[in-house]
Design an enzyme around this catalytic site. Structure first.
Site, PDB file in Angstrom:
ATOM      1  CB  CYS A  54      86.605  15.095  25.190  1.00  0.00           C
ATOM      2  SG  CYS A  54      88.182  14.293  25.486  1.00  0.00           S
ATOM      3  CG  HIS A  55      85.737  19.589  21.029  1.00  0.00           C
ATOM      4  ND1 HIS A  55      87.056  19.542  21.422  1.00  0.00           N
ATOM      5  CD2 HIS A  55      85.414  20.900  20.903  1.00  0.00           C
ATOM      6  CE1 HIS A  55      87.510  20.785  21.538  1.00  0.00           C
ATOM      7  NE2 HIS A  55      86.541  21.622  21.244  1.00  0.00           N
ATOM      8  CD  GLU A  87      87.532  11.423  21.585  1.00  0.00           C
ATOM      9  OE1 GLU A  87      86.894  12.464  21.825  1.00  0.00           O
ATOM     10  OE2 GLU A  87      88.757  11.429  21.349  1.00  0.00           O
ATOM     11  CG  ASP A  91      81.613  -5.329  37.002  1.00  0.00           C
ATOM     12  OD1 ASP A  91      81.564  -5.143  38.231  1.00  0.00           O
ATOM     13  OD2 ASP A  91      80.619  -5.605  36.301  1.00  0.00           O
TER      14      ASP A  91
END
Length: 304
Positions: free
Chosen positions: A63-64, A99, A113
């Site tokens: 990924c960029h 993303e 969590d």
């Protein structure tokens, strides 16, 4: 990483979802009423997702690093499931679907969590892309018949056999990749009358007439002067797009006299004659420039 330096910036967007399933209604009630001991689950998870989406390139090797210019997180609760809806936008050369999925997954993990102390049987599932826009698939132009092009290389030296043509061949290859048939390819000298004759003759049979070479500032660079009197409508936006794209990669691109305009229903282009100039000019405007043929037929700008 994949080389994206040849691509142009467009508005890119993507939406991804993830599902968090709890085992009891009491967990949902705790989330909705902000009674979870670790804090506000939805706000904390949203914050984690916002951080995650900006740093996707640090977790996914290919990924960029890209400018994230909009992110939104929404929740839908149905029964014992919480659906996470994650939207991302940018104006850049590559898409944001990874993303968006990364953001959705981190929101889900953060919820897990925070909720595990009160619910030991939480499940995360169905992380998926819902839609994406702004890439090649969003700008495809479909035509009932194959678009045909005539490509001319304007160069005294190549015409004389002193040099080999490269720019014309690059243009032909790019046209083929865009589904355009090169019906004619020819090397001609830098002569106004020949350029004009070829333009008038081949504009009758082809939707595209492309010249490469003769757009510089030397005395023999006459392609713009030859074409200007023939064109019925200049298209400054195409000319600006070519020069702007080139200028971002090569400071001398500002000296090119690229020309674009119409002759009847034909698009006529005069592009630089250098190898890189021709390649970059084609990358700058193709395949998006083919949309002009919908406009010339009287269709609106949204036609595909």
């Amino acid at each position: 990483m994949v080389d994206i330096t040849h691509k142009i910036n467009t508005l890119r967007s993507a939406t991804a979802t993830a599902i968090v399933k709890v085992s009891q209604q009491a967990t949902i009630d705790a989330v909705v009423n902000n009674l979870v001991p670790k804090g506000n689950v939805m706000e904390m998870a949203k914050t984690a997702g916002l951080f995650a989406v900006k740093n996707t390139h640090l977790s996914i090797p290919d990924c960029h690093p890209i400018p994230i210019e909009f992110t939104a997180v929404e929740y839908k609760i149905e029964g014992l499931t919480i659906e996470i809806i994650f939207r991302v936008k940018t104006v850049y050369k590559t898409g944001v679907e990874v993303e968006a999925m990364h953001g959705a997954s981190i929101v889900a993990l953060t919820m897990y969590d925070m909720l595990k102390p009160i619910d030991k049987e939480i499940e995360i599932s169905t992380i998926k892309l819902i839609n994406k826009e702004g890439g090649k698939s969003s700008f495809k132009n479909r035509f009932p018949a194959t678009i045909k092009a005539a490509v001319f290389v304007c160069s005294d030296s190549i015409f004389a056999g002193d040099k080999e043509d490269r720019s014309g061949k690059i243009i032909v290859e790019k046209l083929e990749a865009c589904g355009v048939e090169t019906a004619h390819y020819e090397i001609i000298p830098d002569e106004v009358d020949i350029i004009q004759e070829r333009t008038k003759a081949y504009a009758k049979e082809n939707q595209l007439v492309i010249f490469t070479g003769g757009t510089g500032l030397s005395p023999r660079d006459v392609t713009p002067e030859a074409l200007a009197p023939l064109l019925e409508s200049r298209i400054p936006g195409i000319e600006e797009a070519v020069r702007n794209y080139g200028q971002q990669r090569m400071p001398y691109a500002m000296l090119s006299r690229t020309v674009a305009g119409t002759l009847g229903k034909t698009l006529v282009l005069a592009l630089p004659g250098s190898t890189n100039g021709a390649r970059e000019s084609m990358d700058a405007i193709f395949p998006h420039v083919l949309h002009v043929f919908h406009i010339l037929k009287g269709n609106n700008h949204d036609a595909k």
